[in-house]
Design a protein around this motif. Sequence first.
Motif, PDB file in Angstrom:
ATOM      1  N   UNK A 135       0.830  -1.207   0.000  1.00  0.00           N
ATOM      2  CA  UNK A 135       0.000   0.000   0.000  1.00  0.00           C
ATOM      3  C   UNK A 135       0.866   1.259   0.000  1.00  0.00           C
ATOM      4  N   UNK A 136       1.979   1.202   0.715  1.00  0.00           N
ATOM      5  CA  UNK A 136       2.882   2.351   0.762  1.00  0.00           C
ATOM      6  C   UNK A 136       3.439   2.639  -0.623  1.00  0.00           C
ATOM      7  N   UNK A 137       3.945   1.612  -1.293  1.00  0.00           N
ATOM      8  CA  UNK A 137       4.572   1.867  -2.597  1.00  0.00           C
ATOM      9  C   UNK A 137       3.551   2.165  -3.688  1.00  0.00           C
ATOM     10  N   UNK A 138       2.287   1.826  -3.459  1.00  0.00           N
ATOM     11  CA  UNK A 138       1.258   2.211  -4.433  1.00  0.00           C
ATOM     12  C   UNK A 138       1.157   3.733  -4.516  1.00  0.00           C
ATOM     13  N   UNK A 139       1.404   4.409  -3.399  1.00  0.00           N
ATOM     14  CA  UNK A 139       1.340   5.872  -3.365  1.00  0.00           C
ATOM     15  C   UNK A 139       2.717   6.516  -3.474  1.00  0.00           C
ATOM     16  N   UNK A 140       3.742   5.778  -3.082  1.00  0.00           N
ATOM     17  CA  UNK A 140       5.121   6.288  -3.092  1.00  0.00           C
ATOM     18  C   UNK A 140       6.042   5.222  -3.671  1.00  0.00           C
ATOM     19  N   UNK A 141       6.037   5.008  -4.972  1.00  0.00           N
ATOM     20  CA  UNK A 141       6.793   3.899  -5.560  1.00  0.00           C
ATOM     21  C   UNK A 141       8.308   3.993  -5.388  1.00  0.00           C
ATOM     22  N   UNK A 142       8.825   5.179  -5.086  1.00  0.00           N
ATOM     23  CA  UNK A 142      10.275   5.335  -4.944  1.00  0.00           C
ATOM     24  C   UNK A 142      10.782   4.949  -3.554  1.00  0.00           C
ATOM     25  N   UNK A 143       9.901   4.759  -2.601  1.00  0.00           N
ATOM     26  CA  UNK A 143      10.293   4.475  -1.225  1.00  0.00           C
ATOM     27  C   UNK A 143      10.703   3.012  -1.077  1.00  0.00           C
ATOM     28  N   UNK A 144      11.726   2.775  -0.280  1.00  0.00           N
ATOM     29  CA  UNK A 144      12.225   1.423  -0.044  1.00  0.00           C
ATOM     30  C   UNK A 144      12.042   1.056   1.427  1.00  0.00           C
ATOM     31  N   UNK A 145      11.788  -0.212   1.654  1.00  0.00           N
ATOM     32  CA  UNK A 145      11.752  -0.770   3.007  1.00  0.00           C
ATOM     33  C   UNK A 145      13.049  -1.530   3.197  1.00  0.00           C
ATOM     34  N   UNK A 146      13.816  -1.143   4.191  1.00  0.00           N
ATOM     35  CA  UNK A 146      15.066  -1.826   4.504  1.00  0.00           C
ATOM     36  C   UNK A 146      14.827  -2.642   5.765  1.00  0.00           C
ATOM     37  N   UNK A 147      15.010  -3.945   5.654  1.00  0.00           N
ATOM     38  CA  UNK A 147      14.806  -4.850   6.784  1.00  0.00           C
ATOM     39  C   UNK A 147      16.187  -5.328   7.224  1.00  0.00           C
ATOM     40  N   UNK A 148      16.583  -4.930   8.431  1.00  0.00           N
ATOM     41  CA  UNK A 148      17.897  -5.281   8.960  1.00  0.00           C
ATOM     42  C   UNK A 148      17.726  -6.170  10.179  1.00  0.00           C
ATOM     43  N   UNK A 149      18.466  -7.246  10.187  1.00  0.00           N
ATOM     44  CA  UNK A 149      18.409  -8.179  11.299  1.00  0.00           C
ATOM     45  C   UNK A 149      18.637  -9.586  10.797  1.00  0.00           C
ATOM     46  N   UNK A 150      18.720 -10.499  11.734  1.00  0.00           N
ATOM     47  CA  UNK A 150      18.822 -11.897  11.342  1.00  0.00           C
ATOM     48  C   UNK A 150      17.952 -12.730  12.267  1.00  0.00           C
ATOM     49  N   UNK A 151      17.773 -13.965  11.893  1.00  0.00           N
ATOM     50  CA  UNK A 151      16.950 -14.875  12.674  1.00  0.00           C
ATOM     51  C   UNK A 151      17.229 -16.291  12.235  1.00  0.00           C
ATOM     52  N   UNK A 152      16.311 -17.168  12.535  1.00  0.00           N
ATOM     53  CA  UNK A 152      16.468 -18.550  12.103  1.00  0.00           C
ATOM     54  C   UNK A 152      16.451 -18.591  10.583  1.00  0.00           C
ATOM     55  N   UNK A 153      17.242 -19.480  10.024  1.00  0.00           N
ATOM     56  CA  UNK A 153      17.350 -19.579   8.571  1.00  0.00           C
ATOM     57  C   UNK A 153      15.981 -19.785   7.930  1.00  0.00           C
TER      58      UNK A 153
END
Length: 181
Positions: A135-153
């Motif tokens: 929904x965010x990129x439907x209105x703002x296609x240039x915006x990126x979501x950066x997901x930082x972290x790790x967890x179980x494979x």
Amino acid sequence: LAPIYAAMRQRDFDLVTEFFTAPIGPTLTPILIRKPVVAWGSFLDSEELSTKHHLPFDKIANLLIKKYKYLVGLTEKAKLLLREKNQTARIEVIPRGIDDLTLSRKSVDGGYALCLGRIDVYGKGLDLIINAWKKVIAKNPEVRLIIAGNGKLGDENLLRKIIKDNNLSEQALLVGRVDGF
């Protein structure tokens, strides 16, 4: 928890906010502290933990939650669950999230959002974040979501699959573990 309660007795404050987090959940705070305690009932999973670990988390939580006078739920459903466990508390709903007005604004500060934490797709709601990101990129296609972290494979691979299945490989970037050192 004893050192926390001791430190609290040595300080002047108006109220205590507490979050029910697994596996602790409700605590003795409303009994031991003579100030108002507002508890956020966002994790009501003591029954699941009791089954998983064969310990009475659910019995303890159900007993202690009755001691709270003020509770906050994140949804109306959470409010109903809290009400089942405590019929006398004042319970308010304060939802998480971002309103539609915020989502409709153009980015002016770098064009990204950061999600930082342990990768646990369902425990941390990353599946919901990815769904909302569409929904965010439907209105703002240039915006990126950066997901930082790790967890179980398995969780990291599941998150990659969810991102790919939603055609967000260019808009949602999983960058892995980060630290400040």
